[in-house]
Design a protein around this motif. Structure first.
Motif, PDB file in Angstrom:
ATOM      1  N   GLU A 157       3.461 -11.473  -5.986  1.00 57.86           N
ATOM      2  CA  GLU A 157       3.462 -11.301  -7.447  1.00 57.86           C
ATOM      3  C   GLU A 157       3.145  -9.857  -7.833  1.00 57.86           C
ATOM      4  OE1 GLU A 157       1.437 -13.271 -11.466  1.00 57.86           O
ATOM      5  OE2 GLU A 157       0.821 -13.987  -9.484  1.00 57.86           O
ATOM      6  N   GLU A 158       2.107  -9.300  -7.240  1.00 56.31           N
ATOM      7  CA  GLU A 158       1.729  -7.913  -7.526  1.00 56.31           C
ATOM      8  C   GLU A 158       2.858  -6.950  -7.141  1.00 56.31           C
ATOM      9  OE1 GLU A 158      -1.701  -4.756  -6.072  1.00 56.31           O
ATOM     10  OE2 GLU A 158      -1.991  -6.881  -5.686  1.00 56.31           O
ATOM     11  N   SER A 159       3.523  -7.231  -6.027  1.00 56.54           N
ATOM     12  CA  SER A 159       4.619  -6.377  -5.571  1.00 56.54           C
ATOM     13  C   SER A 159       5.820  -6.473  -6.506  1.00 56.54           C
ATOM     14  CB  SER A 159       5.009  -6.744  -4.141  1.00 56.54           C
ATOM     15  OG  SER A 159       3.914  -6.522  -3.267  1.00 56.54           O
ATOM     16  N   LEU A 160       6.094  -7.673  -7.021  1.00 56.47           N
ATOM     17  CA  LEU A 160       7.176  -7.826  -8.000  1.00 56.47           C
ATOM     18  C   LEU A 160       6.885  -7.021  -9.264  1.00 56.47           C
ATOM     19  CD1 LEU A 160       8.013 -11.622  -7.613  1.00 56.47           C
ATOM     20  CD2 LEU A 160       9.580  -9.703  -7.179  1.00 56.47           C
ATOM     21  N   ARG A 161       5.640  -7.044  -9.696  1.00 58.32           N
ATOM     22  CA  ARG A 161       5.257  -6.248 -10.881  1.00 58.32           C
ATOM     23  C   ARG A 161       5.460  -4.760 -10.616  1.00 58.32           C
ATOM     24  NH1 ARG A 161       0.611  -9.763 -11.427  1.00 58.32           N
ATOM     25  NH2 ARG A 161       1.030 -11.185 -13.134  1.00 58.32           N
ATOM     26  N   GLY A 162       5.034  -4.320  -9.441  1.00 54.91           N
ATOM     27  CA  GLY A 162       5.209  -2.912  -9.076  1.00 54.91           C
ATOM     28  C   GLY A 162       6.671  -2.516  -9.011  1.00 54.91           C
ATOM     29  N   TRP A 163       7.487  -3.394  -8.421  1.00 53.90           N
ATOM     30  CA  TRP A 163       8.923  -3.131  -8.323  1.00 53.90           C
ATOM     31  C   TRP A 163       9.531  -3.055  -9.725  1.00 53.90           C
ATOM     32  CZ3 TRP A 163      12.905  -7.300  -6.531  1.00 53.90           C
ATOM     33  CH2 TRP A 163      14.186  -6.732  -6.473  1.00 53.90           C
ATOM     34  N   MET A 164       9.183  -3.998 -10.586  1.00 58.30           N
ATOM     35  CA  MET A 164       9.709  -4.010 -11.949  1.00 58.30           C
ATOM     36  C   MET A 164       9.307  -2.718 -12.688  1.00 58.30           C
ATOM     37  SD  MET A 164       9.244  -7.002 -14.847  1.00 58.30           S
ATOM     38  CE  MET A 164       7.478  -6.724 -15.023  1.00 58.30           C
ATOM     39  N   ARG A 165       8.048  -2.344 -12.558  1.00 56.88           N
ATOM     40  CA  ARG A 165       7.521  -1.149 -13.243  1.00 56.88           C
ATOM     41  C   ARG A 165       8.218   0.136 -12.760  1.00 56.88           C
ATOM     42  NH1 ARG A 165       2.647  -2.016 -11.827  1.00 56.88           N
ATOM     43  NH2 ARG A 165       2.687  -0.744  -9.951  1.00 56.88           N
ATOM     44  N   THR A 166       8.342   0.284 -11.439  1.00 55.40           N
ATOM     45  CA  THR A 166       8.939   1.517 -10.911  1.00 55.40           C
ATOM     46  C   THR A 166      10.452   1.529 -11.114  1.00 55.40           C
ATOM     47  OG1 THR A 166       8.880   0.539  -8.683  1.00 55.40           O
ATOM     48  CG2 THR A 166       7.096   2.068  -9.265  1.00 55.40           C
ATOM     49  N   ALA A 167      11.096   0.366 -11.049  1.00 49.51           N
ATOM     50  CA  ALA A 167      12.535   0.305 -11.313  1.00 49.51           C
ATOM     51  C   ALA A 167      12.815   0.729 -12.762  1.00 49.51           C
ATOM     52  CB  ALA A 167      13.068  -1.100 -11.044  1.00 49.51           C
ATOM     53  N   ASP A 184       6.586   9.491  -6.629  1.00 52.25           N
ATOM     54  CA  ASP A 184       7.897   9.155  -6.071  1.00 52.25           C
ATOM     55  C   ASP A 184       8.235   7.702  -6.419  1.00 52.25           C
ATOM     56  OD1 ASP A 184      10.206   8.742  -4.619  1.00 52.25           O
ATOM     57  OD2 ASP A 184       9.392   9.479  -2.714  1.00 52.25           O
ATOM     58  N   SER A 185       8.601   7.486  -7.674  1.00 46.90           N
ATOM     59  CA  SER A 185       8.875   6.123  -8.153  1.00 46.90           C
ATOM     60  C   SER A 185      10.091   5.496  -7.481  1.00 46.90           C
ATOM     61  CB  SER A 185       9.064   6.116  -9.668  1.00 46.90           C
ATOM     62  OG  SER A 185       7.843   6.429 -10.300  1.00 46.90           O
ATOM     63  N   ALA A 186      11.087   6.294  -7.121  1.00 49.64           N
ATOM     64  CA  ALA A 186      12.297   5.746  -6.504  1.00 49.64           C
ATOM     65  C   ALA A 186      11.979   5.123  -5.142  1.00 49.64           C
ATOM     66  CB  ALA A 186      13.360   6.832  -6.366  1.00 49.64           C
ATOM     67  N   THR A 187      11.248   5.847  -4.313  1.00 52.06           N
ATOM     68  CA  THR A 187      10.893   5.307  -3.000  1.00 52.06           C
ATOM     69  C   THR A 187       9.849   4.214  -3.146  1.00 52.06           C
ATOM     70  OG1 THR A 187      11.345   7.512  -2.100  1.00 52.06           O
ATOM     71  CG2 THR A 187      10.289   5.950  -0.628  1.00 52.06           C
ATOM     72  N   ALA A 188       8.959   4.352  -4.122  1.00 53.74           N
ATOM     73  CA  ALA A 188       7.960   3.305  -4.381  1.00 53.74           C
ATOM     74  C   ALA A 188       8.656   1.995  -4.730  1.00 53.74           C
ATOM     75  CB  ALA A 188       7.018   3.727  -5.508  1.00 53.74           C
ATOM     76  N   ALA A 189       9.695   2.057  -5.559  1.00 52.88           N
ATOM     77  CA  ALA A 189      10.422   0.845  -5.936  1.00 52.88           C
ATOM     78  C   ALA A 189      10.980   0.147  -4.698  1.00 52.88           C
ATOM     79  CB  ALA A 189      11.547   1.184  -6.914  1.00 52.88           C
ATOM     80  N   LYS A 190      11.501   0.913  -3.746  1.00 51.82           N
ATOM     81  CA  LYS A 190      12.041   0.337  -2.504  1.00 51.82           C
ATOM     82  C   LYS A 190      10.942  -0.338  -1.688  1.00 51.82           C
ATOM     83  CE  LYS A 190      15.793   3.663  -2.228  1.00 51.82           C
ATOM     84  NZ  LYS A 190      16.249   4.899  -1.610  1.00 51.82           N
ATOM     85  N   SER A 191       9.780   0.292  -1.605  1.00 51.94           N
ATOM     86  CA  SER A 191       8.677  -0.300  -0.841  1.00 51.94           C
ATOM     87  C   SER A 191       8.099  -1.524  -1.537  1.00 51.94           C
ATOM     88  CB  SER A 191       7.581   0.739  -0.575  1.00 51.94           C
ATOM     89  OG  SER A 191       8.014   1.659   0.403  1.00 51.94           O
ATOM     90  N   GLY A 195       0.817  -1.209   0.000  1.00 49.87           N
ATOM     91  CA  GLY A 195       0.000   0.000   0.000  1.00 49.87           C
ATOM     92  C   GLY A 195       0.851   1.260   0.000  1.00 49.87           C
ATOM     93  N   ASN A 196       1.908   1.241   0.806  1.00 54.74           N
ATOM     94  CA  ASN A 196       2.824   2.377   0.869  1.00 54.74           C
ATOM     95  C   ASN A 196       3.444   2.622  -0.505  1.00 54.74           C
ATOM     96  OD1 ASN A 196       6.060   2.944   1.416  1.00 54.74           O
ATOM     97  ND2 ASN A 196       4.717   4.218   2.675  1.00 54.74           N
ATOM     98  N   ALA A 197       3.869   1.542  -1.160  1.00 56.44           N
ATOM     99  CA  ALA A 197       4.483   1.659  -2.483  1.00 56.44           C
ATOM    100  C   ALA A 197       3.501   2.238  -3.506  1.00 56.44           C
ATOM    101  CB  ALA A 197       4.981   0.286  -2.948  1.00 56.44           C
TER     102      ALA A 197
END
Length: 167
Positions: free
Chosen positions: A120-130, A100-107, A90-92
């Motif tokens: 799985e959803e978090s991996l997608r979010g991390w990939m997208r923001t990275a 704030d994609s940089a901090t979102a990627a960390k979360s 949720g924070n991400a």
């Protein structure tokens, strides 16, 4: 002291219940005030639940700064991995929506590192923001984990091919 705690638990439960009822009745200001009061002054588990409900309400109202803070507080206070994952995801999301994609990627990375229903959803979010911030290593790591941990996901085949050609 014990008598006060019971009263405080009962008061927190009552306020939390009224806030959830207000939310159901679309009385958003009343819900926001109730969740805020319990999150700030209530004992657990009501305080943590009020942070989560308050964060969800903040997202609904696009109050990103409030959502970011409440989800982070919830993730840090959560006692189980599953609940921590909900908080970090949720924070991400709120960070991403706030730009704030940089901090979102960390979360998203924190949420993805927790085994649970939102990995799985978090991996997608991390990939997208990275990708958005030009973090090729993070994007590759998230993609690789998606392929390995969720081989039946709709994008796994394309990601695997992309990872193979990048070597």
């Amino acid at each position: 002291a014990n008598r006060y705690r019971v009263h405080n638990d009962q008061q927190a439960a009552s306020t939390f219940f009224r806030a959830t009822e207000a939310l159901r009745n679309n009385s958003l200001e009343t819900a926001k005030a109730g969740f805020g009061e319990v999150a700030k002054n209530g004992p657990d588990p009501y305080s943590a639940l009020a942070m989560l409900y308050g964060a969800d309400l903040a997202v609904r109202e696009q109050r990103w700064d409030d959502a970011i803070s409440l989800y982070k507080g919830f993730a840090e206070a959560a006692e189980t991995d599953y609940l921590k994952q909900i908080g970090w995801k949720g924070n991400a999301y709120a960070l991403e929506m706030a730009g704030d994609s940089a901090t979102a990627a960390k979360s998203y990375h924190k949420a993805a590192d927790i085994k649970g229903p939102y990995t799985e959803e978090s991996l997608r979010g991390w990939m997208r923001t990275a990708k958005r911030i030009g973090d090729e290593k993070g994007e590759r790591e998230a993609a690789s984990r998606l392929v390995k941990e969720f081989p039946n996901s709709e994008e796994a085949e394309d990601l695997a091919a992309g990872l193979a050609s990048a070597k």
